[in-house]
Design an enzyme around this catalytic site. Sequence first.
Site, PDB file in Angstrom:
ATOM      1  N   GLY A 121      -2.151   0.736 -17.828  1.00  0.00           N
ATOM      2  CA  GLY A 121      -2.743   2.079 -17.759  1.00  0.00           C
ATOM      3  C   GLY A 121      -2.953   2.588 -16.348  1.00  0.00           C
ATOM      4  N   THR A 159      -5.054  -1.631 -12.073  1.00  0.00           N
ATOM      5  CA  THR A 159      -4.745  -2.407 -10.864  1.00  0.00           C
ATOM      6  C   THR A 159      -4.246  -1.499  -9.745  1.00  0.00           C
ATOM      7  OG1 THR A 159      -4.182  -4.317 -12.239  1.00  0.00           O
ATOM      8  CG2 THR A 159      -3.385  -4.345  -9.975  1.00  0.00           C
ATOM      9  N   PRO A 204      -6.200  -0.169 -21.728  1.00  0.00           N
ATOM     10  CA  PRO A 204      -5.042  -1.003 -22.080  1.00  0.00           C
ATOM     11  C   PRO A 204      -4.234  -1.409 -20.850  1.00  0.00           C
ATOM     12  CG  PRO A 204      -4.638   1.291 -22.662  1.00  0.00           C
ATOM     13  CD  PRO A 204      -6.075   1.213 -22.238  1.00  0.00           C
ATOM     14  N   GLU A 222     -11.836  -9.079 -13.048  1.00  0.00           N
ATOM     15  CA  GLU A 222     -12.474 -10.129 -13.833  1.00  0.00           C
ATOM     16  C   GLU A 222     -11.439 -10.994 -14.550  1.00  0.00           C
ATOM     17  OE1 GLU A 222     -16.534  -9.917 -16.281  1.00  0.00           O
ATOM     18  OE2 GLU A 222     -14.880  -8.883 -17.240  1.00  0.00           O
TER      19      GLU A 222
END
Length: 589
Positions: A378, A381, A375, A504
């Site tokens: 979380g 990154t 999610p 992505e």
Amino acid sequence: MPTKKQKSKSKLKPFFALVRRTNPSYGKLAFALALSVVTTLVSLLIPLLTKQLVDGFSMSNLSGTQIGLIALVFFVQAGLSAYATYALNYNGQKIISGLRELLWKKLIKLPVSYFDTNASGETVSRVTNDTMVVKELITTHISGFITGIISVIGSLTILFIMNWKLTLLVLVVVPLAALILVPIGRKMFSISRETQDETARFTGLLNQILPEIRLVKASNAEDVEYGRGKMGISSLFKLGVREAKVQSLVGPLISLVLMAALVAVIGYGGMQVSSGELTAGALVAFILYLFQIIMPMGQITTFFTQLQKSIGATERMIEILAEEEEDTVTGKQIENAHLPIQLDRVSFGYKPDQLILKEVSAVIEAGKVTAIVGPSGGGKTTLFKLLERFYSPTAGTIRLGDEPVDTYSLESWREHIGYVSQESPLMSGTIRENICYGLERDVTDAEIEKAAEMAYALNFIKELPNQFDTEVGERGIMLSGGQRQRIAIARALLRNPSILMLDEATSSLDSQSEKSVQQALEVLMEGRTTIVIAHRLSTVVDADQLLFVEKGEITGRGTHHELMASHGLYRDFAEQQLKMNADLENKAG
């Protein structure tokens, strides 16, 4: 307790230290200042020559030599003044160029953490606006201060020699002018300091809004942003009005003092001329010297105001220059990057008491695809930022093979990493420059074409009027999202990294662009250690390993099929993606 004088010295010290760091040409600077001094000394001769002219004035006594001498002094003063102004400006520009170079070099080498906590617009203001404040001091106000002091002292000395009684009357004017100008100067400094800070904030707002103008328009937020901008403009207007009010007092007050002194000198001097104690030429000289005393008082006051502004600007520049640079060269060179990346109980938080990642442990196998899912918020990154070494873990270790990654130089580590982000940012310039961005070696046209072909970008590039020399615009705005991604993939292919990091973003592309990008990514990922923040089910299914990250912890690891059977939250994620894909197919049908 430090005295006022000691405080003043302690404030000036950093200013002069900063100027010294630019390696100015002291000889040229001294020469320019010396010229200004000579110009002032020459100007002190003009009233004396005028005195002689007036005292000996008659058509029969008027000599060409006298007129020629006065004309020569005027021309010499004008010529010296012009050259001194140019020389000071040249040296000032050299110092400011050096300051900007220092700041730019520092900013480029600062870690990402600095830019995460400091608004880019305010930083830009430091490099542009604050350096201009220092430039104004060096090119205009230092010479004005020095020549002003010489003009006042020189004029008073000559006046004392000529007539000490009348000079005492003139001396009353000097403290009177100081009493008026010094408080005004302090007020001007206070307003100028506020204006500098408000200008930096407004610049920051512009830099925040204008690059995202498409988001503003898409969100119908023009009126909201107009309101925010208007508040900044209004604040600058109010400060400008306050400054105008103070400045509006300076001219009339100086004129008042000057006129009062002029009336006193003419009145008392006229009496002395009538009694024969003073010649008419001497009275004219007195009046001219009076101007050479009062006018420099304004220059001296302005110097102290500008000096205070420059000290404030210097403090802000020194704050940037004192920041710790990112050391990119210390450490070993990576000889073999085709090794597993190991995360050993890695924890991290932007603030010590708020951990984003909590004791994360994982092994990312060399040459295989590891997909990170979970999610939003979380920690996916943040994990990428640690792997890129934009930040260091608060606790725990990241290893390449058995070696901690911080034993390798940042330069070597990043040479082996190719990163394709969601936004795929491009620099303003040509497609060729963007594909080659960051490479120090010379790249042939054949290599660029090959990389573009492998990234499925060659066809659309060839269709452009200027092909590889096509300008992409600010942040690549002249290209579509899919085209930008393929340029970023071509750039990564040209670097030939051992480790690929992919955030992505194919879900935001049309079906044709998505297909082209997916094909390009498959080429790019082949044989490389690939870490991908996955949003597409196809990427997840094909991955060798999945890491499910939620609330800063890895709560699931394994293949797609293993997690479908064992991890409820992952199963929900996969089913949601399947439903989205089915909906898209139905719409396409």
